[in-house]
Write an enzyme that holds these catalytic residues in place. Structure first.
Site, PDB file in Angstrom:
ATOM      1  N   GLU A 140      42.142  32.085  41.583  1.00 44.35           N
ATOM      2  CA  GLU A 140      43.137  32.423  40.549  1.00 44.35           C
ATOM      3  C   GLU A 140      44.451  32.962  41.129  1.00 44.35           C
ATOM      4  O   GLU A 140      44.496  34.073  41.660  1.00 44.35           O
ATOM      5  CB  GLU A 140      42.530  33.471  39.602  1.00 44.35           C
ATOM      6  CG  GLU A 140      43.464  33.869  38.464  1.00 44.35           C
ATOM      7  CD  GLU A 140      42.867  34.931  37.545  1.00 44.35           C
ATOM      8  OE1 GLU A 140      41.848  35.551  37.917  1.00 44.35           O
ATOM      9  OE2 GLU A 140      43.430  35.146  36.461  1.00 44.35           O
ATOM     10  N   ASP A 148      40.640  36.340  28.966  1.00 47.89           N
ATOM     11  CA  ASP A 148      40.934  37.438  29.888  1.00 47.89           C
ATOM     12  C   ASP A 148      41.998  38.346  29.278  1.00 47.89           C
ATOM     13  O   ASP A 148      43.195  38.111  29.436  1.00 47.89           O
ATOM     14  CB  ASP A 148      41.402  36.886  31.247  1.00 47.89           C
ATOM     15  CG  ASP A 148      41.617  38.011  32.262  1.00 47.89           C
ATOM     16  OD1 ASP A 148      41.191  39.149  32.004  1.00 47.89           O
ATOM     17  OD2 ASP A 148      42.218  37.736  33.325  1.00 47.89           O
ATOM     18  N   HIS A 163      42.142  31.194  32.140  1.00 47.02           N
ATOM     19  CA  HIS A 163      42.037  32.560  31.657  1.00 47.02           C
ATOM     20  C   HIS A 163      43.024  32.663  30.507  1.00 47.02           C
ATOM     21  O   HIS A 163      44.228  32.786  30.731  1.00 47.02           O
ATOM     22  CB  HIS A 163      42.377  33.568  32.762  1.00 47.02           C
ATOM     23  CG  HIS A 163      41.191  33.985  33.552  1.00 47.02           C
ATOM     24  ND1 HIS A 163      41.215  34.964  34.505  1.00 47.02           N
ATOM     25  CD2 HIS A 163      39.895  33.561  33.483  1.00 47.02           C
ATOM     26  CE1 HIS A 163      39.998  35.106  35.009  1.00 47.02           C
ATOM     27  NE2 HIS A 163      39.189  34.270  34.416  1.00 47.02           N
ATOM     28  N   ASP A 194      52.484  40.741  32.106  1.00 43.81           N
ATOM     29  CA  ASP A 194      51.082  40.297  32.079  1.00 43.81           C
ATOM     30  C   ASP A 194      50.216  41.407  31.472  1.00 43.81           C
ATOM     31  O   ASP A 194      49.383  42.001  32.129  1.00 43.81           O
ATOM     32  CB  ASP A 194      50.664  39.989  33.532  1.00 43.81           C
ATOM     33  CG  ASP A 194      49.234  39.491  33.630  1.00 43.81           C
ATOM     34  OD1 ASP A 194      48.726  38.962  32.634  1.00 43.81           O
ATOM     35  OD2 ASP A 194      48.623  39.647  34.707  1.00 43.81           O
ATOM     36  N   ASP A 222      47.970  41.395  29.048  1.00 42.25           N
ATOM     37  CA  ASP A 222      46.599  41.107  28.623  1.00 42.25           C
ATOM     38  C   ASP A 222      46.293  41.594  27.213  1.00 42.25           C
ATOM     39  O   ASP A 222      45.292  42.278  26.983  1.00 42.25           O
ATOM     40  CB  ASP A 222      45.587  41.662  29.644  1.00 42.25           C
ATOM     41  CG  ASP A 222      45.647  40.904  30.969  1.00 42.25           C
ATOM     42  OD1 ASP A 222      45.333  39.711  30.980  1.00 42.25           O
ATOM     43  OD2 ASP A 222      46.035  41.516  31.994  1.00 42.25           O
ATOM     44  N   ASP A 246      45.749  31.433  34.592  1.00 39.16           N
ATOM     45  CA  ASP A 246      45.767  32.570  33.675  1.00 39.16           C
ATOM     46  C   ASP A 246      47.117  32.553  32.947  1.00 39.16           C
ATOM     47  O   ASP A 246      48.170  32.488  33.598  1.00 39.16           O
ATOM     48  CB  ASP A 246      45.573  33.869  34.477  1.00 39.16           C
ATOM     49  CG  ASP A 246      45.517  35.112  33.593  1.00 39.16           C
ATOM     50  OD1 ASP A 246      46.444  35.303  32.779  1.00 39.16           O
ATOM     51  OD2 ASP A 246      44.564  35.896  33.733  1.00 39.16           O
ATOM     52  N   HIS A 282      49.979  34.779  34.230  1.00 39.08           N
ATOM     53  CA  HIS A 282      50.248  34.844  35.664  1.00 39.08           C
ATOM     54  C   HIS A 282      51.422  34.002  36.144  1.00 39.08           C
ATOM     55  O   HIS A 282      51.491  33.635  37.313  1.00 39.08           O
ATOM     56  CB  HIS A 282      48.985  34.460  36.442  1.00 39.08           C
ATOM     57  CG  HIS A 282      47.950  35.537  36.421  1.00 39.08           C
ATOM     58  ND1 HIS A 282      46.880  35.572  37.270  1.00 39.08           N
ATOM     59  CD2 HIS A 282      47.841  36.645  35.648  1.00 39.08           C
ATOM     60  CE1 HIS A 282      46.140  36.638  37.014  1.00 39.08           C
ATOM     61  NE2 HIS A 282      46.700  37.302  36.031  1.00 39.08           N
ATOM     62  N   TRP A 325      39.579  36.343  42.239  1.00 40.18           N
ATOM     63  CA  TRP A 325      40.949  36.843  42.106  1.00 40.18           C
ATOM     64  C   TRP A 325      41.069  38.094  42.958  1.00 40.18           C
ATOM     65  O   TRP A 325      40.220  38.971  42.901  1.00 40.18           O
ATOM     66  CB  TRP A 325      41.296  37.191  40.650  1.00 40.18           C
ATOM     67  CG  TRP A 325      42.600  37.937  40.607  1.00 40.18           C
ATOM     68  CD1 TRP A 325      43.850  37.411  40.793  1.00 40.18           C
ATOM     69  CD2 TRP A 325      42.782  39.354  40.459  1.00 40.18           C
ATOM     70  NE1 TRP A 325      44.795  38.405  40.766  1.00 40.18           N
ATOM     71  CE2 TRP A 325      44.175  39.602  40.560  1.00 40.18           C
ATOM     72  CE3 TRP A 325      41.919  40.425  40.245  1.00 40.18           C
ATOM     73  CZ2 TRP A 325      44.718  40.884  40.456  1.00 40.18           C
ATOM     74  CZ3 TRP A 325      42.454  41.707  40.149  1.00 40.18           C
ATOM     75  CH2 TRP A 325      43.844  41.927  40.245  1.00 40.18           C
ATOM     76  N   LYS A 384      48.506  34.299  40.967  1.00 39.99           N
ATOM     77  CA  LYS A 384      49.232  35.257  40.120  1.00 39.99           C
ATOM     78  C   LYS A 384      50.660  35.400  40.632  1.00 39.99           C
ATOM     79  O   LYS A 384      50.907  35.296  41.826  1.00 39.99           O
ATOM     80  CB  LYS A 384      48.490  36.593  40.188  1.00 39.99           C
ATOM     81  CG  LYS A 384      48.996  37.668  39.253  1.00 39.99           C
ATOM     82  CD  LYS A 384      48.003  38.816  39.158  1.00 39.99           C
ATOM     83  CE  LYS A 384      48.554  39.907  38.253  1.00 39.99           C
ATOM     84  NZ  LYS A 384      47.581  40.953  37.986  1.00 39.99           N
TER      85      LYS A 384
HETATM   86  C1  RNT Z   1      44.114  39.922  37.013  1.00 40.32           C
HETATM   87  C2  RNT Z   1      43.368  38.662  36.744  1.00 40.32           C
HETATM   88  C3  RNT Z   1      41.871  38.784  36.711  1.00 40.32           C
HETATM   89  C4  RNT Z   1      41.393  40.009  35.946  1.00 40.32           C
HETATM   90  C5  RNT Z   1      39.920  40.008  35.615  1.00 40.32           C
HETATM   91  C6  RNT Z   1      39.420  41.368  35.273  1.00 40.32           C
HETATM   92  O1  RNT Z   1      45.455  39.804  36.833  1.00 40.32           O
HETATM   93  O2  RNT Z   1      43.829  38.075  35.576  1.00 40.32           O
HETATM   94  O3  RNT Z   1      41.337  37.618  36.217  1.00 40.32           O
HETATM   95  O4  RNT Z   1      42.081  40.194  34.759  1.00 40.32           O
HETATM   96  O5  RNT Z   1      39.188  39.399  36.586  1.00 40.32           O
HETATM   97 ZN    ZN Z   2      42.777  36.374  34.894  1.00 35.82          ZN
END
Ligand code: RNT
Ligand code: ZN
Length: 430
Positions: free
Chosen positions: A238, A338, A298, A306, A308, A271, A274, A197, A240
């Site tokens: 990955e 994640d 993720h 986003d 997390d 993810d 994302h 990523w 986003k």
């Molecule tokens: C960032 C991505 C990525 C990170 C990690 C730390 O938006 O989601 O995967 O969160 O690799």
């Molecule tokens: Zn991620």
């Protein structure tokens, strides 16, 4: 902190057994084989992201601000400050989670013995303690190059940077990360899923998106030039939608990486945070699996963005788990977590999120076959009725039984363990 003694209540094995028996009968009447569901659940590993344990800090001698559009908020005491502390914390979390799982590392979690080892100089040797630790416990490891929190990523570009020398630096980092990952996979006898990523994106409307995307393809092709046996290494990429400071355009968008993964035979990493907030990754799984043999998830939870947050046992997560099971072969889907919350106990964050992931998979594995049958019969009324009634089925009794037989705390009893560890270990960290 004042603690409520009711948190120490422990369910008796007799109660657990009785509830399990009743649940088994109830599910059996609906055509669900509960024993088979538990066997399937036991076979699904979840990759715990090490970065929840130290707020995505890493162990380089010169820690850099996180950047890359990521943000960790909160100042709960107890962050792991060394690899030994992080491993001890992971050991504690693993004791509270049923089943056998994996640990997901980032390149900046290497152990550099106080030396400045820049990202373009990381080597397998820096991960020897992680490998030994994982081997001893029989857990697999996954990996990620760390293309953020670094002066050469400070302007928001890495692999797609307009300057060739900076691209070269990050290409070298990603190549070395793949070497490390392949070494890990070989040593542990389990493929190391390695996810690339990069934060690259524009804060404001770009004049030339095309050139930036061309540079990213070119860099990625250089990163993946060397091939490794899939029994050691599985590459993932990955996409986003946006990040803080990259609101107008992310170079590695969904379409960019879907095309890349299909043409280059890579895993696509979906993810949950994302995409546009009205999109869900649960709906994407079956589409992507038509074109790719395996994918990576993720699992995360965005709150308004986003953000997390720790994943909760809610509709989004249940839908993801349901699709993992409904596609017919969960082994095609590598499940990674994640999220990073620094406002609560970090071991609790791992435990809550991972237990929720597993509990959701259990609900999916216990889905009454009548729901599919109603769809086949084009009885959409019955499909909805059964879907909604199934929410009230006694999966909790099956989950408790599973925790009991797996030798991990049943119900909220795990919290007392986290408190004990906090009193003895994490609470004293400054
Ligand atoms: C960032 C991505 C990525 C990170 C990690 C730390 O938006 O989601 O995967 O969160 O690799
Ligand atoms: Zn991620």
């Amino acid at each position: 902190m004042a603690r409520d003694p009711r948190l120490l209540v422990k369910t008796s094995p007799k109660q657990i057994e009785a509830a399990w028996k009743l649940a088994k009968e109830r599910y059996g009447a609906l055509g669900v084989d509960v024993g088979k569901a538990l066997k399937s659940l036991r076979a699904i590993p979840v990759s715990l992201h090490c970065w929840q344990g130290d707020d995505v800090g890493g162990f380089e001698s010169h820690g850099n601000a996180i950047g890359g559009g990521l943000a960790v908020t909160g100042n709960y005491p107890g962050r792991a400050r060394t690899a030994d502390e992080l491993r001890a914390d992971l050991d504690q979390a693993l004791l509270l989670i049923p089943g056998s799982h994996r640990i997901n590392l980032h390149a900046f979690y290497g152990e550099f013995a106080g030396k400045k080892v820049d990202r373009d100089a990381v080597e397998p040797i820096h991960f020897k303690h992680w490998i030994a630790w994982a081997k001893e416990r029989g857990v697999g490891l996954d990996f990620n190059p760390s293309c953020f929190a670094h002066p050469k990523a400070a302007d928001g570009f890495t692999l797609a940077h307009p300057e060739k020398s900076i691209r070269k630096f990050w290409i070298e980092h990603c190549r070395r990360s793949r070497e490390i990952a392949a070494t890990i996979g070989k040593a542990l006898g389990s493929p190391c899923v390695t996810n690339v990523w990069v934060p690259d994106g524009f804060k404001d409307t770009p004049a030339d998106r095309m050139r930036a995307r061309e540079r990213l393809v070119e860099s990625l092709d250089a990163v993946f030039e060397k091939s490794f046996p899939p029994r050691y290494l599985l590459d993932a990429v990955e996409p986003k939608l946006f990040g803080i400071g990259a609101e107008a355009c992310t170079v590695g968008s969904a379409e960019f990486y879907l095309g890349y993964a299909i043409t280059r035979k890579k895993l696509l990493c979906l993810d949950a945070g994302h995409f546009h907030p009205t999109e869900t990754i649960s709906d994407k799984i079956s589409s992507v699996l038509l074109y790719l043999p395996e994918i990576l998830l993720h699992v995360s939870r965005g709150v308004r963005w986003d953000s997390d947050h720790v994943v909760t046992f809610a509709d989004d997560l249940l839908a993801i788990a349901r699709e993992i099971v409904a596609c017919g072969d969960p082994s095609r889907i590598h499940i990674g977590l994640d999220y990073f919350d620094a406002s609560i106990n970090r071991i609790a964050a791992w435990t809550i999120g991972t237990r929720n992931m597993l509990k959701s998979l259990l609900v999916a594995l216990l889905e009454p076959p009548g729901i599919r049958a109603a769809e086949v019969a084009n009885d959409t009324t019955a499909r909805l009725a059964l879907q909604e009634e199934s929410r009230g089925l006694p999966f909790g009794a099956v989950w408790d039984y599973y925790c009991e037989v797996e030798g991990v705390p049943v119900g909220e009893a795990w919290l007392a363990e986290v408190r004990r560890y906090e009193d003895q270990v994490t609470g004293g960290r400054k």
